[in-house]
Design a protein around this motif. Sequence first.
Motif, mmCIF file in Angstrom:
data_model
loop_
_atom_site.group_PDB
_atom_site.id
_atom_site.type_symbol
_atom_site.label_atom_id
_atom_site.label_comp_id
_atom_site.label_asym_id
_atom_site.label_seq_id
_atom_site.Cartn_x
_atom_site.Cartn_y
_atom_site.Cartn_z
ATOM 1 N N MET A 146 0.840 -1.201 0.000
ATOM 2 C CA MET A 146 0.000 0.000 0.000
ATOM 3 C C MET A 146 0.878 1.255 0.000
ATOM 4 O O MET A 146 0.617 2.204 -0.730
ATOM 5 N N GLU A 147 1.947 1.244 0.786
ATOM 6 C CA GLU A 147 2.854 2.397 0.824
ATOM 7 C C GLU A 147 3.564 2.590 -0.513
ATOM 8 O O GLU A 147 3.971 3.697 -0.849
ATOM 9 N N LEU A 148 3.709 1.520 -1.266
ATOM 10 C CA LEU A 148 4.340 1.599 -2.582
ATOM 11 C C LEU A 148 3.326 1.899 -3.687
ATOM 12 O O LEU A 148 3.664 1.878 -4.862
ATOM 13 N N ALA A 149 2.076 2.170 -3.298
ATOM 14 C CA ALA A 149 0.970 2.453 -4.216
ATOM 15 C C ALA A 149 0.675 1.263 -5.134
ATOM 16 O O ALA A 149 0.149 1.429 -6.227
ATOM 17 N N MET A 150 0.978 0.059 -4.679
ATOM 18 C CA MET A 150 0.617 -1.172 -5.395
ATOM 19 C C MET A 150 -0.695 -1.652 -4.769
ATOM 20 O O MET A 150 -0.738 -2.626 -4.027
ATOM 21 N N LEU A 151 -1.748 -0.893 -5.073
ATOM 22 C CA LEU A 151 -2.991 -1.002 -4.314
ATOM 23 C C LEU A 151 -3.756 -2.296 -4.563
ATOM 24 O O LEU A 151 -4.327 -2.867 -3.632
ATOM 25 N N ASN A 152 -3.793 -2.779 -5.799
ATOM 26 C CA ASN A 152 -4.505 -4.028 -6.081
ATOM 27 C C ASN A 152 -3.839 -5.203 -5.370
ATOM 28 O O ASN A 152 -4.511 -6.056 -4.792
ATOM 29 N N GLU A 153 -2.510 -5.238 -5.419
ATOM 30 C CA GLU A 153 -1.760 -6.298 -4.747
ATOM 31 C C GLU A 153 -1.946 -6.213 -3.226
ATOM 32 O O GLU A 153 -2.085 -7.220 -2.543
ATOM 33 N N ALA A 154 -1.963 -4.971 -2.718
ATOM 34 C CA ALA A 154 -2.174 -4.768 -1.275
ATOM 35 C C ALA A 154 -3.547 -5.289 -0.869
ATOM 36 O O ALA A 154 -3.676 -6.027 0.107
ATOM 37 N N GLU A 155 -4.562 -4.927 -1.641
ATOM 38 C CA GLU A 155 -5.922 -5.375 -1.311
ATOM 39 C C GLU A 155 -6.022 -6.899 -1.351
ATOM 40 O O GLU A 155 -6.676 -7.507 -0.488
ATOM 41 N N GLU A 156 -5.371 -7.517 -2.304
ATOM 42 C CA GLU A 156 -5.377 -8.982 -2.392
ATOM 43 C C GLU A 156 -4.787 -9.607 -1.116
ATOM 44 O O GLU A 156 -5.340 -10.561 -0.563
ATOM 45 N N CYS A 157 -3.684 -9.040 -0.632
ATOM 46 C CA CYS A 157 -3.088 -9.520 0.626
ATOM 47 C C CYS A 157 -4.055 -9.344 1.783
ATOM 48 O O CYS A 157 -4.231 -10.260 2.609
ATOM 49 N N PHE A 158 -4.681 -8.174 1.861
ATOM 50 C CA PHE A 158 -5.611 -7.900 2.961
ATOM 51 C C PHE A 158 -6.820 -8.850 2.927
ATOM 52 O O PHE A 158 -7.262 -9.320 3.963
ATOM 53 N N GLN A 159 -7.324 -9.117 1.721
ATOM 54 C CA GLN A 159 -8.493 -10.012 1.619
ATOM 55 C C GLN A 159 -8.126 -11.421 2.090
ATOM 56 O O GLN A 159 -8.906 -12.068 2.800
ATOM 57 N N LYS A 160 -6.942 -11.901 1.717
ATOM 58 C CA LYS A 160 -6.488 -13.225 2.174
ATOM 59 C C LYS A 160 -6.298 -13.226 3.692
ATOM 60 O O LYS A 160 -6.669 -14.187 4.372
ATOM 61 N N ALA A 161 -5.717 -12.143 4.216
ATOM 62 C CA ALA A 161 -5.512 -12.038 5.662
ATOM 63 C C ALA A 161 -6.855 -12.032 6.391
ATOM 64 O O ALA A 161 -6.998 -12.661 7.444
ATOM 65 N N LEU A 162 -7.836 -11.340 5.816
ATOM 66 C CA LEU A 162 -9.156 -11.245 6.448
ATOM 67 C C LEU A 162 -9.809 -12.626 6.569
ATOM 68 O O LEU A 162 -10.379 -12.957 7.614
ATOM 69 N N ILE A 163 -9.713 -13.421 5.538
ATOM 70 C CA ILE A 163 -10.280 -14.777 5.586
ATOM 71 C C ILE A 163 -9.639 -15.561 6.729
ATOM 72 O O ILE A 163 -10.332 -16.218 7.525
ATOM 73 N N LEU A 164 -8.321 -15.502 6.817
ATOM 74 C CA LEU A 164 -7.607 -16.223 7.881
ATOM 75 C C LEU A 164 -7.985 -15.687 9.257
ATOM 76 O O LEU A 164 -8.172 -16.453 10.209
ATOM 77 N N ARG A 165 -8.103 -14.385 9.368
ATOM 78 C CA ARG A 165 -8.406 -13.778 10.661
ATOM 79 C C ARG A 165 -9.842 -14.062 11.085
ATOM 80 O O ARG A 165 -10.113 -14.237 12.272
ATOM 81 N N LYS A 166 -10.742 -14.131 10.130
ATOM 82 C CA LYS A 166 -12.126 -14.489 10.479
ATOM 83 C C LYS A 166 -12.173 -15.929 10.989
ATOM 84 O O LYS A 166 -12.926 -16.226 11.913
#
Length: 189
Positions: A146-166
């Motif tokens: 996200m800090e590197l403005a690679m926003l699609n890749e960042a969101e993909e990481c967050f979505q995977k993390a969210l599944i695991l965290r749920k």
Amino acid sequence: MNIAEFKENLSTLNEIIYFDKGQYLREKTSKPIILNQIISQGEGLLESLKENDKYFLYGSLGNLYRINEQPQKAINCLTYCLNQAVVERNPTREIVSLIRLGEALKYDNNHKKALDHFNKALGMCEAHKIDEYLDFVLQHKGKCLMELAMLNEAEECFQKALILRKSKGNRSLIDSTEQAIELVKEMQR
């Protein structure tokens, strides 16, 4: 002060540490004086500890230095932890150390090297079938992207993390990832 008292003081940090939305959700402190006091207490314990406690203390100090905007000190402490984990051949500690060191490198504006550490941690999670830290790796890698403005890749990481965290059911971790997803979506607009 002993290590048990220091650990007790660490438990109070949640009250003075927050995620700064204006700084890509980097951890900051609302009370730098208290943070500096806890750092000083930890530094005072360094000389008298056993090796196992040193790993814990250097890891804690590394995180505190990072939050206190002293990334070089953080990198030094967390490199010690990583080296210890490698010598011990302890993949779990190595994964944790790679994540923490990656964060310190990111705070030092060395995003490429931080990503290398996150990717190595991801590889180790898969190779050693250690799933308990996978959501942390994905979360921190996403924040770095996200800090590197690679926003699609960042969101993909967050979505995977969210599944695991749920699946873990930890509300504060879920909230943290949902906050990151919300920020990356705002940035994409």
